[in-house]
Design a protein around this motif. Structure first.
Motif, PDB file in Angstrom:
ATOM      1  N   ASN A   1      44.534  56.608  54.869  1.00  0.00           N
ATOM      2  CA  ASN A   1      43.336  57.683  55.161  1.00  0.00           C
ATOM      3  C   ASN A   1      42.028  57.434  54.214  1.00  0.00           C
ATOM      4  N   ILE A   2      42.156  57.035  53.259  1.00  0.00           N
ATOM      5  CA  ILE A   2      40.946  56.436  52.493  1.00  0.00           C
ATOM      6  C   ILE A   2      40.208  55.254  52.950  1.00  0.00           C
ATOM      7  N   ILE A   3      41.168  54.358  53.358  1.00  0.00           N
ATOM      8  CA  ILE A   3      40.556  53.186  53.958  1.00  0.00           C
ATOM      9  C   ILE A   3      39.751  53.560  55.303  1.00  0.00           C
ATOM     10  N   ASN A   4      40.430  54.603  56.038  1.00  0.00           N
ATOM     11  CA  ASN A   4      39.782  55.028  57.324  1.00  0.00           C
ATOM     12  C   ASN A   4      38.491  55.552  56.952  1.00  0.00           C
ATOM     13  N   HIS A   5      38.543  56.543  55.822  1.00  0.00           N
ATOM     14  CA  HIS A   5      37.166  57.189  55.565  1.00  0.00           C
ATOM     15  C   HIS A   5      36.044  56.260  55.253  1.00  0.00           C
TER      16      HIS A   5
ATOM     17  N   LEU B   1      30.813  51.574  56.164  1.00  0.00           N
ATOM     18  CA  LEU B   1      30.778  50.066  56.590  1.00  0.00           C
ATOM     19  C   LEU B   1      32.185  49.765  56.333  1.00  0.00           C
ATOM     20  N   PRO B   2      32.743  48.896  57.591  1.00  0.00           N
ATOM     21  CA  PRO B   2      34.140  48.731  57.401  1.00  0.00           C
ATOM     22  C   PRO B   2      34.571  47.759  56.482  1.00  0.00           C
TER      23      PRO B   2
ATOM     24  N   ASP C   1      36.286  51.623  37.212  1.00  0.00           N
ATOM     25  CA  ASP C   1      36.864  50.896  38.294  1.00  0.00           C
ATOM     26  C   ASP C   1      35.717  50.986  39.486  1.00  0.00           C
ATOM     27  N   LEU C   2      35.040  52.089  39.746  1.00  0.00           N
ATOM     28  CA  LEU C   2      34.049  52.393  40.518  1.00  0.00           C
ATOM     29  C   LEU C   2      32.908  51.383  40.259  1.00  0.00           C
ATOM     30  N   TRP C   3      32.379  51.215  38.970  1.00  0.00           N
ATOM     31  CA  TRP C   3      31.323  50.194  38.553  1.00  0.00           C
ATOM     32  C   TRP C   3      31.791  48.921  39.052  1.00  0.00           C
ATOM     33  N   TYR C   4      33.127  48.568  38.770  1.00  0.00           N
ATOM     34  CA  TYR C   4      33.603  47.287  38.919  1.00  0.00           C
ATOM     35  C   TYR C   4      33.327  47.103  40.447  1.00  0.00           C
ATOM     36  N   LEU C   5      33.765  47.927  41.537  1.00  0.00           N
ATOM     37  CA  LEU C   5      33.821  47.932  42.796  1.00  0.00           C
ATOM     38  C   LEU C   5      32.213  47.587  43.276  1.00  0.00           C
ATOM     39  N   TYR C   6      31.384  48.507  42.727  1.00  0.00           N
ATOM     40  CA  TYR C   6      29.926  48.379  42.884  1.00  0.00           C
ATOM     41  C   TYR C   6      29.279  46.999  42.527  1.00  0.00           C
ATOM     42  N   SER C   7      29.812  46.207  41.425  1.00  0.00           N
ATOM     43  CA  SER C   7      29.314  45.147  41.173  1.00  0.00           C
ATOM     44  C   SER C   7      29.635  43.815  41.758  1.00  0.00           C
ATOM     45  N   ASN C   8      30.871  43.953  42.283  1.00  0.00           N
ATOM     46  CA  ASN C   8      31.720  42.884  42.995  1.00  0.00           C
ATOM     47  C   ASN C   8      31.829  42.850  44.427  1.00  0.00           C
TER      48      ASN C   8
ATOM     49  N   ASP D   1      29.031  49.777  46.988  1.00  0.00           N
ATOM     50  CA  ASP D   1      27.860  50.510  46.426  1.00  0.00           C
ATOM     51  C   ASP D   1      27.225  51.406  47.646  1.00  0.00           C
ATOM     52  N   ARG D   2      26.985  50.647  48.734  1.00  0.00           N
ATOM     53  CA  ARG D   2      26.470  51.366  49.952  1.00  0.00           C
ATOM     54  C   ARG D   2      27.233  52.540  50.329  1.00  0.00           C
ATOM     55  N   ASN D   3      28.509  52.381  50.483  1.00  0.00           N
ATOM     56  CA  ASN D   3      29.508  53.510  50.871  1.00  0.00           C
ATOM     57  C   ASN D   3      29.623  54.827  49.993  1.00  0.00           C
ATOM     58  N   PHE D   4      29.488  54.467  48.562  1.00  0.00           N
ATOM     59  CA  PHE D   4      29.406  55.751  47.745  1.00  0.00           C
ATOM     60  C   PHE D   4      27.965  56.369  47.754  1.00  0.00           C
ATOM     61  N   ARG D   5      26.826  55.587  47.862  1.00  0.00           N
ATOM     62  CA  ARG D   5      25.631  55.752  47.898  1.00  0.00           C
ATOM     63  C   ARG D   5      25.508  56.978  49.222  1.00  0.00           C
ATOM     64  N   VAL D   6      26.019  56.506  50.182  1.00  0.00           N
ATOM     65  CA  VAL D   6      26.027  57.533  51.486  1.00  0.00           C
ATOM     66  C   VAL D   6      26.935  58.532  51.339  1.00  0.00           C
TER      67      VAL D   6
END
Length: 191
Positions: free
Chosen positions: A3-7, A12-13, A109-116, A121-126
């Motif tokens: 579900n979260i992957i589909n989200h 952005l896929p 973990d969120l910041w790790y994903l943003y950085s790497n 970063d784009r998905n969470f911004r939206v």
């Protein structure tokens, strides 16, 4: 985790490596009805994705009255972003209205994903921009719309909640008494 992957794929896929990076950092929790994800005075430590169930985010005034700010149901996010971002005690509660299953992502973990992985970063911004738009609309309605118009907006925004929530919860969200909400419903039904 599907579900979260589909989200995320709606924005952005994600590539396989990004999916693995995300799923390895998520923590699944089963939450009982009336259990808190966050209580006033605690620091919010994660973004929470609702896999199943329903939550309310609210504050309590000096008289002990609850004021619902938001609801989150399946395929939605809930968090006290101010507390999370500033690492300050929250003024809010996040409570399960129904038994629920959530996926949580810590700030680190969120910041790790943003950085790497720039897609996050784009998905969470939206996601956050969409929540900000909801908040702006709600604030404008609060100061300029009638209670009936606010109720109709609630129905449009949360059609799945009209029959899932007690009237007291909806009334708190609308800023009216349960008795006045009953009048609004009757007025709407007559039309």
């Amino acid at each position: 985790m599907e579900n979260i992957i589909n989200h995320f794929n709606r924005y952005l896929p994600l590539e396989e490596e990004e999916k693995l990076a995300l799923t390895s950092r998520l923590t699944e929790r089963k939450i009982k009805r009336r259990q808190f994800l966050l209580q006033e005075g605690d620091v919010c430590k994660s973004f929470t994705y609702v896999q199943s169930g329903c939550f309310k985010m609210y504050g309590v005034d000096d008289k002990g009255v609850e004021h619902n700010l938001a609801f989150a149901v399946e395929d939605d996010w809930i968090s006290d972003i101010g507390s999370l971002h500033k690492e300050q005690p929250s003024k809010l509660f996040i409570e399960a209205i129904e038994p629920s299953v959530v996926l949580q992502l810590s700030k680190g973990d969120l910041w790790y994903l943003y950085s790497n992985y720039p897609k996050f970063d784009r998905n969470f911004r939206v996601i956050i921009e969409d929540k900000y738009i909801e908040l702006q609309d709600r604030l404008l309605q609060t100061v300029s719309a009638t209670a009936l118009n606010r109720y109709e907006s609630f129905i449009n925004q949360y059609p799945q909640l009209v029959n899932r929530l007690p009237s007291t919860q909806i009334a708190s969200y609308l800023g009216v008494t349960p008795e006045f909400l009953s009048k609004i419903k009757n007025e709407r039904f007559k039309k």
